[in-house]
Design a protein around this motif. Sequence first.
Motif, short mmCIF file in Angstrom:
data_model
loop_
_atom_site.label_atom_id
_atom_site.label_comp_id
_atom_site.label_asym_id
_atom_site.label_seq_id
_atom_site.Cartn_x
_atom_site.Cartn_y
_atom_site.Cartn_z
N GLU A 140 23.22 -17.08 -30.44
CA GLU A 140 24.23 -16.08 -29.56
C GLU A 140 24.11 -14.74 -30.05
O GLU A 140 24.13 -13.69 -29.56
N ILE A 141 24.24 -14.72 -31.57
CA ILE A 141 24.27 -13.34 -32.27
C ILE A 141 22.99 -12.57 -31.85
O ILE A 141 23.07 -11.47 -31.76
N LEU A 142 21.92 -13.19 -31.90
CA LEU A 142 20.62 -12.77 -31.60
C LEU A 142 20.62 -12.30 -30.29
O LEU A 142 20.07 -10.94 -30.13
N ASN A 143 21.11 -12.80 -29.43
CA ASN A 143 21.09 -12.37 -28.29
C ASN A 143 21.84 -11.34 -27.66
O ASN A 143 21.48 -10.00 -27.11
N SER A 164 31.32 -15.50 -24.90
CA SER A 164 31.20 -16.93 -24.46
C SER A 164 29.79 -17.37 -24.64
O SER A 164 28.86 -16.53 -24.65
N PRO A 165 29.65 -18.70 -24.83
CA PRO A 165 28.12 -19.08 -25.01
C PRO A 165 27.12 -18.77 -23.76
O PRO A 165 27.70 -18.59 -22.83
N ILE A 166 25.98 -18.40 -24.32
CA ILE A 166 24.98 -18.03 -23.14
C ILE A 166 24.49 -19.37 -22.77
O ILE A 166 24.15 -20.30 -23.46
N ARG A 167 23.89 -19.22 -21.43
CA ARG A 167 23.48 -20.46 -21.02
C ARG A 167 22.21 -20.21 -20.42
O ARG A 167 21.48 -18.93 -20.32
N ALA A 168 21.20 -21.39 -20.10
CA ALA A 168 19.95 -21.06 -19.55
C ALA A 168 19.96 -19.97 -18.48
O ALA A 168 20.81 -20.12 -17.26
N ILE A 169 19.05 -19.10 -17.94
CA ILE A 169 18.73 -18.47 -17.11
C ILE A 169 17.90 -18.84 -15.85
O ILE A 169 16.64 -19.20 -16.27
N SER A 170 18.60 -19.35 -14.78
CA SER A 170 17.70 -20.05 -13.67
C SER A 170 17.23 -18.94 -12.67
O SER A 170 16.17 -19.42 -11.88
#
Length: 347
Positions: A204-207, A290-296
């Motif tokens: 998350e931090i890296l993103n 907030s947590p990142i989720r997969a990008i569809s």
Amino acid sequence: MANQACISIGINQYQFFQPLGYGSEDAIAIHHFFVDAAGWDPARCLLLADTSPTIDDRATYPDRQNIQSWLNDWCRNTLVAGDQLWLFFSGHGISTGGEDYLVPIDGKADDLLNTCISLSQLYQQLQSTGANVLIFLDANRASGISLGEGIGSIATQLAQKHQIPTFLSCQSHEFSHEAAGLGHGLFTTSLLEALNYHPDLNIEILNEYISSRLPELSEHHWKPLQTLVTIVPDGISPYRPIFSSTTQTSLSSLPFPKFGDSPPTLPQLEDYTTSFTPPPSTSSANLNVSPIRAISAITPIEPEQSKSPLLAIGLLLILLIGAGGGIYAFQSLSTIDRSNDKQTQPI
């Protein structure tokens, strides 16, 4: 305790594609970070680049045969289930025919299947190792090739299917840019900064860091917008640490900044006496996101036009020259008219 390993692949002098300026330098910088700053075992850090040295008299030249051979042998002999593996690629990437490809140094645009590296096969191979894999692809650079678009949508599906968190340097319709002032690609610069500034990194931090840094670098170096794509598969926590406690301790003990041979600093456009202020330290404890989720689905964004301070000056000079020419022509015509009037007056 899980061991950590890294595979860095970077290419500049393509045989059949437009050469890149800093693909090889990107891979070398990532390799040096893990060996020199993080203190990882050099035997567990594989570098395949234009000028990378041989290993036990074995060539590391990044053509298709070498890359596939090294991946097969090195992964089998080096990795065990539970290890942490980083794979970094800086070079050309192409998506066509429902498949994403990484282009080795000898890849051919008219024969991708037989000369390039299929991402579906690569993800399957890495998953089979049983390692906890992170993939970083700085690959959308084939701007002169009409073969569909850059990698992105297929890679997103593969990351989900094989449970491998993946960072893509830009969206599929964008291009991944390099900057001479940085000596690296914009994505690699952002990644190196994050690695050095935050020893307690998680996904998350890296993103968050790269997502905010890429637009800044794009604007500062007059490049079209470049948007990070991060895929975190379902079931994988975005707060999972990406360094072992041993690596975190090694990085924390180093004096700031903790870069390798050449820090990716941000040069000023006009005043080179102005110093660059490092970003503030961030940790998962104080990062309220907030947590990142997969990008569809990747949202289309129209790339910005390249900006240049010389463009406005050039247009202004053209207007001034044109205006001056018009005034001169008008005065010349007026002089001729007056001369003709004098000649036609009756005596």
